[in-house]
Design a protein around this motif. Structure first.
Motif, PDB file in Angstrom:
ATOM      1  N   ASP A  42       0.836  -1.202   0.000  1.00 33.18           N
ATOM      2  CA  ASP A  42       0.000   0.000   0.000  1.00 33.18           C
ATOM      3  C   ASP A  42       0.876   1.259   0.000  1.00 33.18           C
ATOM      4  O   ASP A  42       0.590   2.229  -0.707  1.00 33.18           O
ATOM      5  N   ALA A  43       1.938   1.234   0.814  1.00 38.06           N
ATOM      6  CA  ALA A  43       2.850   2.373   0.874  1.00 38.06           C
ATOM      7  C   ALA A  43       3.530   2.586  -0.473  1.00 38.06           C
ATOM      8  O   ALA A  43       3.714   3.727  -0.923  1.00 38.06           O
ATOM      9  N   TYR A  44       3.903   1.487  -1.127  1.00 37.77           N
ATOM     10  CA  TYR A  44       4.553   1.598  -2.435  1.00 37.77           C
ATOM     11  C   TYR A  44       3.622   2.225  -3.460  1.00 37.77           C
ATOM     12  O   TYR A  44       4.024   3.097  -4.239  1.00 37.77           O
ATOM     13  N   MET A  45       2.355   1.815  -3.468  1.00 40.50           N
ATOM     14  CA  MET A  45       1.428   2.306  -4.480  1.00 40.50           C
ATOM     15  C   MET A  45       1.133   3.797  -4.295  1.00 40.50           C
ATOM     16  O   MET A  45       0.931   4.522  -5.278  1.00 40.50           O
ATOM     17  N   ILE A  46       1.101   4.272  -3.046  1.00 39.42           N
ATOM     18  CA  ILE A  46       0.930   5.718  -2.828  1.00 39.42           C
ATOM     19  C   ILE A  46       2.111   6.456  -3.426  1.00 39.42           C
ATOM     20  O   ILE A  46       1.965   7.484  -4.087  1.00 39.42           O
ATOM     21  N   ASN A  47       3.303   5.925  -3.209  1.00 39.00           N
ATOM     22  CA  ASN A  47       4.497   6.528  -3.805  1.00 39.00           C
ATOM     23  C   ASN A  47       4.463   6.442  -5.324  1.00 39.00           C
ATOM     24  O   ASN A  47       4.770   7.405  -6.024  1.00 39.00           O
ATOM     25  N   TRP A  48       4.106   5.274  -5.828  1.00 40.28           N
ATOM     26  CA  TRP A  48       4.143   5.047  -7.280  1.00 40.28           C
ATOM     27  C   TRP A  48       3.230   6.020  -8.012  1.00 40.28           C
ATOM     28  O   TRP A  48       3.575   6.508  -9.083  1.00 40.28           O
ATOM     29  N   ARG A  49       2.093   6.313  -7.403  1.00 35.24           N
ATOM     30  CA  ARG A  49       1.177   7.234  -8.062  1.00 35.24           C
ATOM     31  C   ARG A  49       1.766   8.645  -8.117  1.00 35.24           C
ATOM     32  O   ARG A  49       1.607   9.343  -9.116  1.00 35.24           O
ATOM     33  N   SER A  50       2.459   9.059  -7.067  1.00 36.95           N
ATOM     34  CA  SER A  50       2.973  10.425  -7.003  1.00 36.95           C
ATOM     35  C   SER A  50       4.335  10.582  -7.668  1.00 36.95           C
ATOM     36  O   SER A  50       4.538  11.471  -8.483  1.00 36.95           O
ATOM     37  N   ASN A  51       5.292   9.726  -7.270  1.00 40.83           N
ATOM     38  CA  ASN A  51       6.661   9.959  -7.734  1.00 40.83           C
ATOM     39  C   ASN A  51       7.180   8.918  -8.713  1.00 40.83           C
ATOM     40  O   ASN A  51       8.333   9.012  -9.159  1.00 40.83           O
ATOM     41  N   VAL A  52       6.373   7.914  -9.034  1.00 41.74           N
ATOM     42  CA  VAL A  52       6.591   6.978 -10.143  1.00 41.74           C
ATOM     43  C   VAL A  52       7.734   5.985  -9.915  1.00 41.74           C
ATOM     44  O   VAL A  52       7.654   4.846 -10.346  1.00 41.74           O
ATOM     45  N   PHE A  53       8.793   6.403  -9.225  1.00 43.46           N
ATOM     46  CA  PHE A  53       9.984   5.558  -9.105  1.00 43.46           C
ATOM     47  C   PHE A  53      10.398   5.377  -7.635  1.00 43.46           C
ATOM     48  O   PHE A  53      11.482   5.802  -7.231  1.00 43.46           O
ATOM     49  N   PRO A  54       9.556   4.735  -6.807  1.00 42.00           N
ATOM     50  CA  PRO A  54       9.868   4.646  -5.377  1.00 42.00           C
ATOM     51  C   PRO A  54      11.169   3.913  -5.060  1.00 42.00           C
ATOM     52  O   PRO A  54      11.916   4.338  -4.170  1.00 42.00           O
ATOM     53  N   GLY A  55      11.456   2.838  -5.759  1.00 40.46           N
ATOM     54  CA  GLY A  55      12.678   2.086  -5.493  1.00 40.46           C
ATOM     55  C   GLY A  55      13.923   2.859  -5.863  1.00 40.46           C
ATOM     56  O   GLY A  55      14.949   2.802  -5.172  1.00 40.46           O
ATOM     57  N   ILE A  56      13.844   3.579  -6.977  1.00 38.69           N
ATOM     58  CA  ILE A  56      14.969   4.420  -7.413  1.00 38.69           C
ATOM     59  C   ILE A  56      15.150   5.594  -6.455  1.00 38.69           C
ATOM     60  O   ILE A  56      16.241   5.840  -5.932  1.00 38.69           O
ATOM     61  N   LEU A  57      14.061   6.302  -6.212  1.00 39.75           N
ATOM     62  CA  LEU A  57      14.141   7.483  -5.358  1.00 39.75           C
ATOM     63  C   LEU A  57      14.451   7.123  -3.912  1.00 39.75           C
ATOM     64  O   LEU A  57      15.061   7.921  -3.184  1.00 39.75           O
ATOM     65  N   GLY A  58      14.054   5.938  -3.469  1.00 46.54           N
ATOM     66  CA  GLY A  58      14.366   5.504  -2.113  1.00 46.54           C
ATOM     67  C   GLY A  58      15.846   5.285  -1.891  1.00 46.54           C
ATOM     68  O   GLY A  58      16.297   5.113  -0.756  1.00 46.54           O
ATOM     69  N   ARG A  59      16.608   5.291  -2.976  1.00 46.01           N
ATOM     70  CA  ARG A  59      18.060   5.147  -2.896  1.00 46.01           C
ATOM     71  C   ARG A  59      18.804   6.433  -3.231  1.00 46.01           C
ATOM     72  O   ARG A  59      19.827   6.741  -2.592  1.00 46.01           O
ATOM     73  N   VAL A  60      18.311   7.191  -4.209  1.00 44.90           N
ATOM     74  CA  VAL A  60      19.151   8.284  -4.736  1.00 44.90           C
ATOM     75  C   VAL A  60      18.438   9.629  -4.809  1.00 44.90           C
ATOM     76  O   VAL A  60      18.945  10.568  -5.423  1.00 44.90           O
TER      77      VAL A  60
END
Length: 595
Positions: A42-60
């Motif tokens: 659920d947390a990932y999907m909220i991110n995905w809708r807004s910033n599209v790249f949660p895994g990438i942005l969660g690192r860099v």
């Protein structure tokens, strides 16, 4: 002062400092609470809708949210928002079934996206799911753009880029890789309904000083060198390396050089340490890996013997500022410094390059050779051509590119439907009480006293030997939960109702930060000075009520409120309530889908 209009979506949005500071306006507290509850998908999907790249942005990500975090006002360290985003990405389940599907019947409009970086892919994602046929062109063999070519693998593995770009391409987006676009005129002649340009800032600035041409074999442009490293063309470097520049690219260069055999790697910067453009954590990582950062030194000459580089000659400078705060670098008069080296990486900035855009097709450029754009719509002077990311307004970061991709997608959709591009759809906003009982809330309102958690990393002796070995391990579920609990739930707003207030001042007495005052009204400057705790930060508004029975008004300083809910718990009449504010930015076609 006039009573505060809390019905305006911008008011409470600005109180949620992290979301306000995020270019894509990600609902940060909402996804952090979900992580604390173990609801990672659920947390990932909220991110995905807004910033599209949660895994990438969660690192860099450059983390503009963290300096704004309210936690940083009550102790030294903000919530680790960025690394919690990675937790959602790392611990989620398979989310393919939760992704939107492109409609089987298209709307007949064809959109070309030049470049396969974060801005273009965001445009593609937003438009594909509402019926547009989107085609992405990129000169590289795989999607990701400069995210893939410029960020070292020890910070961002290819597998993460592949996964999150794949989610977008699987929405029916057509992609042409290894495709070099050599002419915008030719693209326009193909009859696209709109064209989006997201080609980044692909040209690195050079250091045009004496000796540059003669020693060219030992001097490389940082972003080009990083790309060669990323794609395996460069696998080693000399032992003595100097990196010129103070931005994040310079940090990536020096840390990569250490992993490719550089034993004596130095970063030399013309500014002071605090003025460097590199993120604080990037500087910390470089220093942790044994790389010194030398400041206030301006390169004067590449010293060489018949083309063989010996070193770089630097002039010592100091900073002076005029009345407007503009900086000048003044030579100190001390002797120049010769630093010996075998190789130099130049990372002093990036520039846009548009040799493929003809100058006679109606697309105007300014004196810096940047496209002239409407900054609200990102539309160029050639109506069907839009820009985003570094190609639009200059080099910034991934999260800004994604945010501009959203805005450009809205503009393209409005343009293709013949609508006014300035009449943009509003965000989706909700405000809901969190009351479950007299003193019970649907969220945990206890203020954690935990310190910020440090992300575990692999041993340096291992990571410095393998440039593809990811350094950070990320939070485990226990660390993630503890860090998430540090969030002050700034989106749970204190909502005041005048008609039920009996002016007992119980809320004033119990407030731990003294952010509530009942007083006579006045002009803002006067009122700010008369509060129980004078409100000095004008960047945050005062919450001012309508006139109470005694003629006073309730004034709350949003800047120092902890959103702890003690005022609502103490109030005997329920004049205070804790209500969750949720804002989701509009996307292309929002107003159509609502009707």
């Amino acid at each position: 002062m006039k009573p505060t209009n809390i019905g305006s979506h911008d008011y409470f949005h600005k109180v949620v400092d992290c979301q306000w500071a995020c270019p894509a306006h990600t609902p940060v507290p909402e996804y952090i609470r979900l992580i604390a509850a173990g609801r990672y998908s659920d947390a990932y999907m909220i991110n995905w809708r807004s910033n599209v790249f949660p895994g990438i942005l969660g690192r860099v990500c450059d983390r503009p949210c963290e300096p704004a975090c309210r936690r940083g006002r009550v102790e030294k360290e903000p919530v680790a928002i960025c690394r919690l985003k990675r937790v959602a990405a790392d611990l989620k389940d398979d989310i393919h079934g939760r992704l939107p599907q492109a409609p089987a019947t298209k709307n007949g409009k064809r959109i070309a996206c030049i470049g396969a970086g974060p801005a273009s892919l965001t445009v593609a994602r937003d438009l594909a799911v509402i019926g547009y046929q989107v085609t992405v062109f990129d000169s590289g063999a795989t999607p990701g753009g400069m995210v893939r070519s410029q960020i070292p693998k020890f910070r961002l593995p290819d597998s993460v880029i592949d996964e999150e770009c794949g989610y977008i391409l699987d929405l029916g987006v057509e992609a042409h890789f290894n495709h070099w676009v050599k002419s915008l005129r030719e693209v326009l002649d193909d009859g696209w309904d709109a064209v989006f340009v997201g080609t980044g800032a692909p040209r690195g600035r050079d250091a045009d000083i004496p000796g540059r041409k003669e020693a060219a074999a030992h001097i490389q442009i940082g972003i080009d060198w990083l790309a060669n490293v990323a794609f395996g063309h460069t696998t080693k470097i000399s032992k003595r390396v100097i990196v010129l520049g103070g931005g994040n690219t310079a940090m990536d260069c020096c840390r990569s050089a250490r992993r490719l055999g550089g034993e004596d790697v130095k970063v030399v910067v013309r500014s002071g340490f605090e003025e460097m453009k590199a993120s604080p954590w990037e500087k910390e990582e470089a220093i942790h890996e044994g790389i010194p950062i030398l400041n206030m030194l301006v390169p004067k000459e590449f010293v060489h013997d018949n083309g063989k580089l010996r070193g770089v000659l630097f002039e010592k400078v100091r900073a002076e500022y005029d009345a407007k705060g503009r900086r000048s670098l003044i030579p100190t008069g001390e002797p120049d410094v010769l630093m010996e080296c075998d190789e130099v990486l130049v990372a002093i900035g990036q520039e846009n390059a548009f040799p493929w855009i003809e100058k006679d097709i109606g697309l105007e450029f300014d004196k810096w050779d940047m496209p002239v754009l409407n900054q609200a719509t990102l539309q160029s002077t050639l109506p069907k051509v839009f820009f985003g990311g570094d190609a639009a307004l200059g080099p910034k970061n991934i999260i800004t590119a994604a945010a501009q991709g959203h805005e450009a997608a809205i503009s393209i959709d409005l343009f293709c439907r013949g609508k006014n591009l300035l009449e943009r759809p509003p965000p989706m906003v909700n405000l809901v009480s969190q009351k479950m009982g007299i003193h019970e809330w649907s969220y945990d309102n206890q203020v954690s006293e935990e310190e910020r958690k440090k992300v575990p990393v692999k041993a340096l002796e291992k990571t410095l030997k393998d440039i593809k070995l990811e350094l950070e391990l990320g939070f485990d579920p226990f660390m993630a939960c503890a860090e998430a609990e540090r969030c002050l739930n700034c989106d749970i707003e204190t909502v005041f109702t005048v008609k039920t207030c009996i002016e007992c001042d119980a809320c004033v007495d119990i407030c731990p930060t003294e952010c509530i005052t009942f007083t006579g009204n006045g002009e803002e400057d006067d009122l700010r000075g008369r509060l129980k705790a004078p409100a000095k930060n004008r960047d945050q508004a005062l919450y001012v009520s309508d006139v109470l029975k005694t003629g006073r008004v309730m004034v709350k300083d949003e800047n120092i409120c902890l959103h702890c809910g003690m005022c609502a718990e103490r109030c005997p009449t329920g004049a205070w309530d804790m209500q969750k504010f949720f804002l989701q930015c509009a996307e292309a076609g929002t107003e159509v889908r609502k009707t």
